[in-house]
Write a protein that holds these residues in place. Structure first.
Motif, PDB file in Angstrom:
ATOM      1  N   SER A 127       0.848  -1.172  -0.113  1.00 53.28           N
ATOM      2  CA  SER A 127      -0.116  -0.043  -0.059  1.00 53.28           C
ATOM      3  C   SER A 127       0.854   1.208  -0.032  1.00 53.28           C
ATOM      4  O   SER A 127       0.430   2.231  -0.591  1.00 53.28           O
ATOM      5  N   PRO A 128       2.022   1.198   0.724  1.00 52.29           N
ATOM      6  CA  PRO A 128       2.823   2.497   0.513  1.00 52.29           C
ATOM      7  C   PRO A 128       2.983   3.117  -0.815  1.00 52.29           C
ATOM      8  O   PRO A 128       3.234   4.362  -1.003  1.00 52.29           O
ATOM      9  N   GLU A 129       3.009   2.292  -1.833  1.00 47.95           N
ATOM     10  CA  GLU A 129       3.126   2.780  -3.098  1.00 47.95           C
ATOM     11  C   GLU A 129       1.951   3.497  -3.674  1.00 47.95           C
ATOM     12  O   GLU A 129       1.907   4.135  -4.686  1.00 47.95           O
ATOM     13  N   TYR A 130       0.865   3.304  -3.180  1.00 46.64           N
ATOM     14  CA  TYR A 130      -0.360   3.677  -3.511  1.00 46.64           C
ATOM     15  C   TYR A 130      -1.056   4.582  -2.877  1.00 46.64           C
ATOM     16  O   TYR A 130      -2.385   5.406  -3.122  1.00 46.64           O
ATOM     17  N   VAL A 131      -0.846   4.662  -1.707  1.00 50.54           N
ATOM     18  CA  VAL A 131      -1.503   5.321  -0.527  1.00 50.54           C
ATOM     19  C   VAL A 131      -0.892   6.620  -0.129  1.00 50.54           C
ATOM     20  O   VAL A 131       0.199   6.415   0.375  1.00 50.54           O
ATOM     21  N   PRO A 132      -1.284   7.812  -0.375  1.00 45.64           N
ATOM     22  CA  PRO A 132      -0.597   9.078   0.190  1.00 45.64           C
ATOM     23  C   PRO A 132      -0.735   9.178   1.766  1.00 45.64           C
ATOM     24  O   PRO A 132      -1.629   8.733   2.303  1.00 45.64           O
ATOM     25  N   ASP A 133       0.488   9.512   2.187  1.00 44.04           N
ATOM     26  CA  ASP A 133       0.619   9.561   3.823  1.00 44.04           C
ATOM     27  C   ASP A 133       0.248   8.407   4.351  1.00 44.04           C
ATOM     28  O   ASP A 133      -0.469   8.409   5.403  1.00 44.04           O
ATOM     29  N   TRP A 134       0.812   7.190   3.787  1.00 40.51           N
ATOM     30  CA  TRP A 134       0.482   5.955   4.309  1.00 40.51           C
ATOM     31  C   TRP A 134       0.687   5.619   5.531  1.00 40.51           C
ATOM     32  O   TRP A 134       0.204   5.011   6.230  1.00 40.51           O
ATOM     33  N   GLN A 135       1.923   6.062   6.254  1.00 40.07           N
ATOM     34  CA  GLN A 135       2.141   6.101   7.532  1.00 40.07           C
ATOM     35  C   GLN A 135       1.119   6.342   8.341  1.00 40.07           C
ATOM     36  O   GLN A 135       0.846   5.617   9.487  1.00 40.07           O
ATOM     37  N   ALA A 136       0.690   7.821   8.123  1.00 39.16           N
ATOM     38  CA  ALA A 136      -0.416   8.306   9.452  1.00 39.16           C
ATOM     39  C   ALA A 136      -1.521   7.214   9.211  1.00 39.16           C
ATOM     40  O   ALA A 136      -2.324   6.926  10.320  1.00 39.16           O
ATOM     41  N   VAL A 137      -1.992   6.721   8.122  1.00 38.87           N
ATOM     42  CA  VAL A 137      -3.164   6.178   7.677  1.00 38.87           C
ATOM     43  C   VAL A 137      -3.097   4.858   8.402  1.00 38.87           C
ATOM     44  O   VAL A 137      -4.222   4.478   9.145  1.00 38.87           O
ATOM     45  N   ILE A 138      -2.290   4.041   8.124  1.00 36.96           N
ATOM     46  CA  ILE A 138      -1.971   2.509   8.545  1.00 36.96           C
ATOM     47  C   ILE A 138      -1.618   2.883  10.058  1.00 36.96           C
ATOM     48  O   ILE A 138      -2.479   1.994  10.867  1.00 36.96           O
ATOM     49  N   HIS A 139      -1.274   3.654  10.490  1.00 45.43           N
ATOM     50  CA  HIS A 139      -0.907   3.918  11.952  1.00 45.43           C
ATOM     51  C   HIS A 139      -2.426   4.092  12.903  1.00 45.43           C
ATOM     52  O   HIS A 139      -2.606   3.348  13.829  1.00 45.43           O
ATOM     53  N   GLU A 140      -2.884   5.029  12.340  1.00 46.17           N
ATOM     54  CA  GLU A 140      -4.325   5.179  12.870  1.00 46.17           C
ATOM     55  C   GLU A 140      -5.167   4.161  12.785  1.00 46.17           C
ATOM     56  O   GLU A 140      -5.949   3.694  13.509  1.00 46.17           O
ATOM     57  N   GLN A 141      -5.284   3.452  11.657  1.00 43.71           N
ATOM     58  CA  GLN A 141      -6.448   2.161  11.541  1.00 43.71           C
ATOM     59  C   GLN A 141      -5.819   0.891  12.140  1.00 43.71           C
ATOM     60  O   GLN A 141      -6.521  -0.029  12.434  1.00 43.71           O
ATOM     61  N   PHE A 142      -4.342   0.666  11.781  1.00 47.19           N
ATOM     62  CA  PHE A 142      -3.950  -0.741  12.493  1.00 47.19           C
ATOM     63  C   PHE A 142      -2.992  -0.881  13.601  1.00 47.19           C
ATOM     64  O   PHE A 142      -2.637  -2.008  14.214  1.00 47.19           O
ATOM     65  N   GLY A 143      -2.778   0.626  14.163  1.00 45.64           N
ATOM     66  CA  GLY A 143      -1.709   0.477  15.001  1.00 45.64           C
ATOM     67  C   GLY A 143      -0.313   0.637  14.793  1.00 45.64           C
ATOM     68  O   GLY A 143       0.355   0.416  13.697  1.00 45.64           O
ATOM     69  N   GLY A 144       0.561   0.960  15.591  1.00 47.86           N
ATOM     70  CA  GLY A 144       2.163   1.368  15.570  1.00 47.86           C
ATOM     71  C   GLY A 144       2.796   0.201  15.068  1.00 47.86           C
ATOM     72  O   GLY A 144       3.937   0.145  14.566  1.00 47.86           O
ATOM     73  N   SER A 145       2.458  -1.044  15.834  1.00 52.06           N
ATOM     74  CA  SER A 145       3.364  -2.203  15.583  1.00 52.06           C
ATOM     75  C   SER A 145       3.124  -2.879  14.043  1.00 52.06           C
ATOM     76  O   SER A 145       4.325  -2.854  13.383  1.00 52.06           O
ATOM     77  N   ILE A 146       2.087  -2.707  13.521  1.00 52.04           N
ATOM     78  CA  ILE A 146       1.786  -3.200  12.173  1.00 52.04           C
ATOM     79  C   ILE A 146       2.143  -2.105  11.156  1.00 52.04           C
ATOM     80  O   ILE A 146       2.782  -2.338  10.336  1.00 52.04           O
ATOM     81  N   CYS A 147       2.164  -0.650  11.586  1.00 51.38           N
ATOM     82  CA  CYS A 147       2.885   0.094  10.799  1.00 51.38           C
ATOM     83  C   CYS A 147       4.442   0.147  10.502  1.00 51.38           C
ATOM     84  O   CYS A 147       4.942   0.338   9.766  1.00 51.38           O
ATOM     85  N   ALA A 148       4.962  -0.152  11.959  1.00 48.71           N
ATOM     86  CA  ALA A 148       6.484  -0.365  11.951  1.00 48.71           C
ATOM     87  C   ALA A 148       6.895  -1.598  10.836  1.00 48.71           C
ATOM     88  O   ALA A 148       7.916  -1.407  10.293  1.00 48.71           O
ATOM     89  N   LEU A 149       6.186  -2.905  11.121  1.00 50.79           N
ATOM     90  CA  LEU A 149       6.442  -3.629  10.042  1.00 50.79           C
ATOM     91  C   LEU A 149       5.932  -3.278   8.607  1.00 50.79           C
ATOM     92  O   LEU A 149       6.973  -3.712   7.757  1.00 50.79           O
ATOM     93  N   VAL A 150       5.248  -2.782   8.231  1.00 52.03           N
ATOM     94  CA  VAL A 150       5.023  -2.185   6.786  1.00 52.03           C
ATOM     95  C   VAL A 150       6.295  -1.167   6.631  1.00 52.03           C
ATOM     96  O   VAL A 150       6.872  -1.241   5.283  1.00 52.03           O
ATOM     97  N   GLU A 151       6.596  -0.384   7.288  1.00 55.53           N
ATOM     98  CA  GLU A 151       7.665   0.651   7.201  1.00 55.53           C
ATOM     99  C   GLU A 151       9.064  -0.190   6.828  1.00 55.53           C
ATOM    100  O   GLU A 151       9.779   0.103   6.167  1.00 55.53           O
ATOM    101  N   GLY A 152       9.229  -1.307   7.720  1.00 56.37           N
ATOM    102  CA  GLY A 152      10.418  -2.080   7.504  1.00 56.37           C
ATOM    103  C   GLY A 152      10.417  -2.614   6.091  1.00 56.37           C
ATOM    104  O   GLY A 152      11.672  -2.791   5.399  1.00 56.37           O
ATOM    105  N   ILE A 153       9.136  -3.166   5.647  1.00 53.34           N
ATOM    106  CA  ILE A 153       9.246  -3.843   4.359  1.00 53.34           C
ATOM    107  C   ILE A 153       9.430  -2.733   3.203  1.00 53.34           C
ATOM    108  O   ILE A 153      10.165  -3.054   2.145  1.00 53.34           O
TER     109      ILE A 153
END
Length: 742
Positions: free
Chosen positions: A89-115
């Motif tokens: 999703s980072p390739e297609y969602v603007p401001d993806w970090q804020a969106v994923i952090h808000e909807q799925f939490g910091g732990s999952i956002c950190a994993l997506v960021e690592g990928i």
């Protein structure tokens, strides 16, 4: 947002994973709340991925769900599965970090960021180089580069689950690689074979490794793959059934014998077969381990008991038995290997070892990956891989999901940073390294000429701290020299000891011609003193291990080589009559007597001796005594300017003097230190004096423009002690030079 069922029917029509059925099946592994989390992720990405496909032709949505399915089958936690679905999703969602952090939490956002960070490596593998005509003849340099890429993949993540997601992602891509163009097939398959399969191997994720290797071989060498597959003459399912039949027979026989054992077996994979045929130069018919079984027992006596039982059960093949328990390999690998004619008259390889031996072979010095890959040992890196494997095993035993997640955190790869040249070559540097460190790693001359740097296309300061995965470009002058500021640790220009040494070396050799001239004067003077004026000076350079005479002369001129070292090197050349140094004018001959000071003065007794403050002699400097009018005998160095300027009418007051032996003496000398001024510098130098048990009688310091000049008056027992002290002082951080004051 509602999950659209049309997508599920479309998946079934394409033969892809039935997403709804898969979500339902997750209820066997996850709690209802965790299943709902995964479902929400699917609902979130469905419109995001709509109409988008992978290079294989598979839709992005079905690709990420396929990857998530692999990880769920490995027993990964719900956060990992959820992050896998979101990872594109980072390739297609603007401001993806804020969106994923808000909807799925910091732990999952950190994993997506690592990928997302790991995706940077995709453009760095340089497939155009790897897939050239000489691909099968990779040199050591290219193999080292691939190894650096593997380490870089691990170093770029703080959570090892990110690596597992990437491995599963590559497996899913290979499964559908038929839909990609041939160049893409070659690039992806080669990357999987050279980078991701060895990575899975090191982490002990065998089934991922095997599938990566087999699928990569299928696209890299399709003709060979099909040939070996045909020669196996049976489907993999049939071979697996054969192994199960063997295991059932062995379990029954071992139970009758009362031997407790753990048995595993797997058919050999096609890549493994091809690799062994090449490594041992064998034909397919000469292979005996197409099918293999491993038996683990409690102790050594059970190993041999099981071996005897197997040889009674099936006929062993001559010359195919190896006892690595009685005769371990050089890396301490221990096991029993035998090949027998098993059921249906098919050859079967069997390995027998204790649990302890197995642990050592998998995680210790004889690690399986090193045997397979032929890599050179790197003990620190091995320790980290061992730790990661243990983490993967512990997750099976930790019931508390939160505890398992914490154990997945990987802080072991933070001592190195991996960056790239503009050409894509990976360079490893110490953590905290700067562009100047990077330049000196590439080439010493480039380091000297460095004037600026770009990181990922943006200009940065030369003391910028590099991060993993960044691309670094050096801007250099056509001609230039390093700055003295680079040696100041407080300014943070250099982190690498290697780069600091190169800068110091440059400054040390700037006055080379002047040092050579000064050294020639000192060497000629010493040879004259020793009576060796006609000696070949090249011979002296050889004795002192210098390749060229000029390098020896420069070292003498800089004070790195002293008169006593030259004299010691030429002991065998010194004639007996020249053992006592002579002045250029006569000294009155008298009978020699020893004074309480430990200095021998000809014919003089009951006189006090004093060390001259002008030249401060120290053993074994050639010395001379001067009779003063009211202070007894003052001891000078023979090269002292005071003695050389002395008028002729005072020569009769000079006495032949030498250092006494058999008793401890202390001589006062002055040393000069030049250093970059910093907090704690004087303390560090004082600590060194204390460790070396050097008595300091006086200190003078002066600081100007961040440079500190210090003069210490100390007491030493001889020049050997002084030489050691000066060498240690030069190793103190911020110290540029330390030498005796002349």
């Amino acid at each position: 947002m509602v999950f659209v069922p049309d997508l599920l029917s479309q998946a079934s029509a394409q033969g892809a994973l039935d997403v709804e059925s898969w979500l339902v099946s997750l209820g066997e592994k996850f709690s209802p709340e965790e299943v709902l989390l995964v479902r929400r992720a699917c609902e979130f990405v469905q419109p995001v991925y709509l109409g988008r496909t992978e290079i294989t032709g598979v839709t992005v949505f079905h690709h990420v769900v396929g990857v998530a399915s692999i990880l769920a089958g490995m027993g990964m936690d719900a956060d990992t599965v959820t992050a896998t679905i979101l990872h594109a999703s980072p390739e297609y969602v603007p401001d993806w970090q804020a969106v994923i952090h808000e909807q799925f939490g910091g732990s999952i956002c950190a994993l997506v960021e690592g990928i997302a960070r790991m995706e940077q490596i995709q453009g760095f593998s340089r497939p155009d180089i790897m897939l050239g005509k000489d691909r099968k003849k990779e040199g050591e340099a290219q193999q080292a580069q691939v190894e650096s890429l593997r380490k870089m993949l691990l170093a770029m993540v703080e959570d090892i689950r990110v690596v597992l997601i990437k491995l599963a992602d590559r497996v899913e891509t290979l499964r559908s690689l038929n839909g990609a163009s041939e160049p893409e097939q070659q690039r992806i398959a080669y990357e999987a074979k050279s980078i991701f399969a060895p990575l899975a191997n090191r982490l002990g994720i065998w089934h991922i490794k095997w599938e990566l290797e087999d699928l990569s071989l299928r696209f890299l060498e399709p003709k060979l793959y099909k040939e070996v597959a045909t020669l196996l003459a049976e489907k993999r399912v049939g071979r697996e059934q054969y192994i199960n039949e063997v295991l059932d027979t062995l379990k029954a026989q071992l139970a009758l014998a009362g031997i407790r054992a753990e048995m595993t077996g797997r058919p050999k994979h096609i890549y493994s077969i091809v690799n062994k045929m090449r490594r041992k130069h064998l034909s397919f018919n000469e292979l005996y381990d197409v099918r293999a079984v491993r038996i683990l027992v409690d102790d050594i006596k059970d190993c041999y008991a099981v071996l005897g039982l197997i040889h009674n059960l099936w006929q062993p093949i001559p010359k195919e038995f190896d006892d690595y328990i009685a005769r371990p390999k050089s890396n301490n690998y221990r096991s029993l290997h035998t090949v027998v004619i098993g059921p249906r008259h098919l050859p079967l390889e069997i390995q027998i070892r204790t649990h302890e031996m197995h642990q050592h072979s998998e995680l210790g010095v004889a690690a399986h990956w090193r045997y397979k890959e032929g890599s050179k040992a790197d003990s620190k890196f091995d320790d980290k891989i061992v730790w990661l494997r243990q983490i993967l095993e512990w997750k099976q035993d930790v019931s508390d999901n939160g505890g398992a997640i914490e154990q997945f955190k990987n802080e072991l790869f933070h001592d190195k940073v991996y960056v790239l040249t503009p050409q894509g070559k990976v360079v490893d540097l110490p953590r905290g390294a700067t562009p100047v460190d990077f330049a000196y790693i590439l080439h010493t001359d480039l380091g000297h000429r460095t004037r600026g740097a770009k990181v990922d296309g943006s200009i940065v300061p030369l003391n910028y701290k590099l991060q993993n995965g960044q691309r670094v470009e050096i801007m250099a002058a056509k001609q230039g020299a390093p700055s003295r500021d680079w040696l100041n640790p407080n300014l943070g220009y250099l982190q690498s000891a290697r780069a600091r040494a190169k800068v110091r070396h440059w400054f040390r050799y700037q006055n080379f011609e002047e040092d050579v001239a000064q050294g020639r004067i000192r060497l000629d003077k010493e040879l004259h003193r020793l009576g060796l004026i006609d000696l070949n000076q090249e011979k002296i350079a050889q004795k002192l291990h210098f390749p060229k005479l000029d390098e020896l002369l420069a070292a003498i001129g800089r004070g790195e080589i002293g008169e006593h070292q030259i004299a010691q090197a030429l002991q065998s050349e010194i004639p007996a009559k020249t053992e006592t140094a002579e002045l250029s004018f006569p000294i009155k001959a008298r009978t020699t007597e020893s004074l309480p000071s430990g200095i021998l003065v000809e014919g003089v007794g009951n006189l006090m001796t004093y060390m001259a403050k002008c030249c401060k002699p120290a053993p074994p400097d050639p010395i001379v005594g001067y009779v003063t009018r009211d202070r007894g005998v003052t001891i000078h160095r023979q090269a002292c300017p005071f003695i050389k300027r002395m008028s002729g009418d005072k020569h009769d007051r000079l006495l032949t003097t030498q250092w006494g032996s058999g008793q401890e003496m202390l001589a006062a000398v002055d040393i000069d230190i030049e250093a970059y001024d910093r907090q704690g510098l004087l303390r560090d130098i004082s600590d060194l004096f204390a460790r070396e048990r050097i008595n300091v009688t006086q200190v003078k310091t002066q600081s100007r423009n961040n440079l500190a000049n210090m003069r210490f008056s100390i007491e030493i027992s001889g020049l050997d002690q002084l030489g050691r002290l000066l060498a240690l002082l030069r190793q103190v951080p911020s110290v540029n030079e330390a030498q005796r004051h002349l």
